[in-house]
Design an enzyme around this catalytic site. Structure first.
Site, short mmCIF file in Angstrom:
data_model
loop_
_atom_site.label_atom_id
_atom_site.label_comp_id
_atom_site.label_asym_id
_atom_site.label_seq_id
_atom_site.Cartn_x
_atom_site.Cartn_y
_atom_site.Cartn_z
N SER A 127 0.81 -1.21 0.00
CA SER A 127 0.00 0.00 0.00
C SER A 127 0.85 1.26 0.00
O SER A 127 0.43 2.29 -0.53
CB SER A 127 -0.93 0.01 1.21
OG SER A 127 -1.88 -1.03 1.12
N SER A 185 -1.60 4.07 3.28
CA SER A 185 -2.32 4.81 2.25
C SER A 185 -2.67 6.24 2.65
O SER A 185 -2.39 7.18 1.91
CB SER A 185 -3.58 4.05 1.83
OG SER A 185 -3.23 2.83 1.21
N PHE A 196 -10.54 7.97 16.21
CA PHE A 196 -11.67 7.25 16.76
C PHE A 196 -11.33 5.85 17.26
O PHE A 196 -12.24 5.11 17.67
CB PHE A 196 -12.78 7.17 15.71
CG PHE A 196 -13.14 8.51 15.12
CD1 PHE A 196 -13.73 9.48 15.92
CD2 PHE A 196 -12.89 8.81 13.79
CE1 PHE A 196 -14.07 10.72 15.40
CE2 PHE A 196 -13.22 10.04 13.25
CZ PHE A 196 -13.81 11.01 14.07
N ASP A 248 -8.85 -4.37 2.39
CA ASP A 248 -7.54 -5.04 2.42
C ASP A 248 -7.33 -5.80 3.72
O ASP A 248 -6.91 -6.97 3.71
CB ASP A 248 -6.45 -3.99 2.24
CG ASP A 248 -5.05 -4.52 2.51
OD1 ASP A 248 -4.52 -5.22 1.64
OD2 ASP A 248 -4.50 -4.22 3.59
N HIS A 289 -6.71 -9.81 4.13
CA HIS A 289 -5.50 -10.42 4.70
C HIS A 289 -5.86 -11.53 5.69
O HIS A 289 -5.16 -12.54 5.79
CB HIS A 289 -4.65 -9.36 5.41
CG HIS A 289 -3.75 -8.59 4.50
ND1 HIS A 289 -2.77 -9.20 3.73
CD2 HIS A 289 -3.66 -7.26 4.23
CE1 HIS A 289 -2.12 -8.28 3.04
NE2 HIS A 289 -2.65 -7.10 3.31
N HIS A 294 -3.64 -1.69 -4.79
CA HIS A 294 -3.19 -3.02 -5.23
C HIS A 294 -4.38 -3.96 -5.19
O HIS A 294 -5.47 -3.59 -4.72
CB HIS A 294 -2.06 -3.55 -4.33
CG HIS A 294 -2.46 -3.67 -2.89
ND1 HIS A 294 -3.26 -4.69 -2.41
CD2 HIS A 294 -2.21 -2.86 -1.82
CE1 HIS A 294 -3.46 -4.52 -1.12
NE2 HIS A 294 -2.85 -3.41 -0.74
#
Length: 485
Positions: free
Chosen positions: A109, A171, A274, A323, A327, A365
């Site tokens: 990322s 990101s 948060f 993502d 994973h 990606h």
């Protein structure tokens, strides 16, 4: 002729083996082909400059993930999933984006997002640095400005960044930070040599940047990287970064939805953190963190705040848990995050004018998710069924899910082969989806990712594109010069 017919028959049988019994097809939302053509013929590209840019990154959102998201969203809306439209499916322009890094066929990322936000490919793990950087080696001469930094410094635009991950994660950090190692989220994560060489941790870069570079709004997780040891954080330098943020004029630090809404209504510069690290997955958030805003709510708040800026704004919004759930092999959670991304995009479209705001939706990606078959009416989270409705069996005598991963924690142990799935609710939010090869964490994959666009300059998003090209389109849309002064 006999051989030819036999081959055709075998091929047909193979296809049928992956299809369910016929089911009624419900009406979908995608326009009929002739209607879509008429709309394309009537389309007039917006060739003028963009006042605002909103960049959405669906982290890990490859083509197969978008397909699965679309089907699930349609099914949850009680429509035909295959012909359903996510919010960004209806955007008029798009294409495919090549994803790789300076040092790998498959990107992480950090490089993927940096390529989009700086126009420079770099090494995996690198954020806001050029292709000559080395992962983990501090060299400030390798820093390159981000689109957001240039837009703020050169054009006076406001800047916002939103993520369901820690705001210091790869990101979102690519919008405002420079680091040869994505893991340097606080000073506690950095080696002494890097600090001595002049590198600064990502959280500190967000809060302590010069005023003409600092974001006006940041919403996400990652509180632990901003607070010192002894005060609920991990920082060793003693700095309480949220306190430093809120000490500035017209600035607020918030930790829940109500605080965010109040700060936005007051027109403050807002730092909203948060969660200690990442915001919970949406499948869990309502139960475990009901006062934490959704991605759609953060998107609406960010646009409401930034739209008040007379010079316009640039805004990055990341759906990070597509993502992160991939994973972990948590398919339901991953696709639900994709549905949430579609809601956020729809909110952005509702709150902006396509004549002045360029919206781009893409991914950094892909992930190795595969759609194997299934009937049009079958639950996309379920198993491939036969004519009687019972699961069809694969060559190993066990059922085959409609969606599986190429790698991940759901892969088989060498001795046992694939689990039988008997009595298993494969649609459950905590079910770890089967994978072809067992890995502790599912691997990224290197195929192209989709991109969708609408607004000024969107017509330039077409065909097969290189990831840094997206930066060039956004730079051109803002009418920034090719090289920073």
């Amino acid at each position: 002729m006999t051989i030819s017919l036999s081959i055709r028959g075998a091929a047909c049988a193979a296809i049928l083996a992956l299809s369910a019994s016929p089911t009624a097809v419900l009406a979908g939302a995608h326009p009929a082909p002739e209607v879509a053509l008429e709309a394309a013929l009537a389309r007039t590209p917006e060739t003028g400059p963009a006042k605002n840019i909103i960049l959405f990154i669906g982290d890990g959102m490859g083509v197969s993930t978008v397909t699965a998201m679309r089907i699930l969203a349609g099914q949850r809306a009680e429509m035909d999933g295959a012909s359903y439209d996510l919010a960004f499916d209806a955007m008029p322009y798009g294409g495919l984006v090549r994803t790789y890094s300076v040092d790998g066929l498959v990107t992480d990322s950090a490089n993927g997002a940096s390529a989009i936000t700086t126009g420079h490919r770099t090494v995996n793990g690198g954020i806001g640095v050029d292709g000559g950087a080395r992962c983990g080696v501090c060299d400030t001469s390798r820093h390159v400005p981000t689109l957001a930094q240039r837009a703020k410094r050169e054009l006076g635009k406001a800047v916002g960044v939103v993520s369901t991950a820690a705001i210091t994660d790869a990101s979102p950090a690519a919008f405002f930070a420079h680091s040869p190692d994505r893991n340097w989220q606080s000073d506690a994560d950095m080696p002494a040599a890097a600090q001595a060489a002049g590198c600064i941790d990502i959280a500190a870069q967000l809060v302590l940047a010069e005023e003409d570079l600092r974001p006006d709004l940041a919403l996400g997780g990652g509180l632990t990287f901003f607070r010192p040891e002894g005060a609920g954080g991990r920082r060793k330098d003693g700095q309480d970064l949220p306190a430093l943020w809120s000490a500035r004029p017209n600035s607020a630090f918030v930790t829940d939805r109500d605080g965010m809404n109040a700060a936005i209504a007051a027109g403050h510069d807002v730092l909203g953190l948060f969660a200690e690290v990442h915001i919970p997955h949406e499948v869990n958030r309502p139960a475990v963190a009901p006062q934490t805003p959704t991605l759609e709510e953060m998107t609406r708040a960010a646009i409401q705040r930034l739209a008040a800026e007379p010079q316009g704004y640039v805004l990055l919004i990341e759906a990070a848990h597509i993502d992160k759930a991939h994973h972990a092999g948590l398919l339901n959670a991953a696709l639900t995050e994709g549905v949430e991304l579609s809601k956020a995009v729809a909110a952005a479209q509702d709150l902006t004018d396509a004549a002045e705001t360029l919206i781009i939706v893409t991914a950094d990606h892909s992930h190795g998710l595969v759609l194997n078959g299934g009937g049009r009416g079958d639950d996309v989270l379920g198993l491939i069924k036969g004519p009687t409705g019972a699961p069809r069996l694969a060559g190993d005598g066990r059922p085959l899910p409609i969606l599986v991963y190429s790698t991940g924690p759901g892969g088989p142990e060498a001795e046992e082969g694939r689990p039988s799935l008997e009595g298993v609710d494969v649609t459950a939010i905590d079910h770890v989806r089967q994978a072809g090869v067992r890995l502790g964490s599912a691997a990224h994959t290197g195929e192209d990712v989709p991109v969708y666009a609408d607004g000024p300059g969107a017509y330039l998003i077409t065909g097969s594109m290189d990831q840094p090209y997206l930066f060039q389109v956004m730079r051109h849309a803002l009418r920034l010069p090719a090289v920073a002064p």
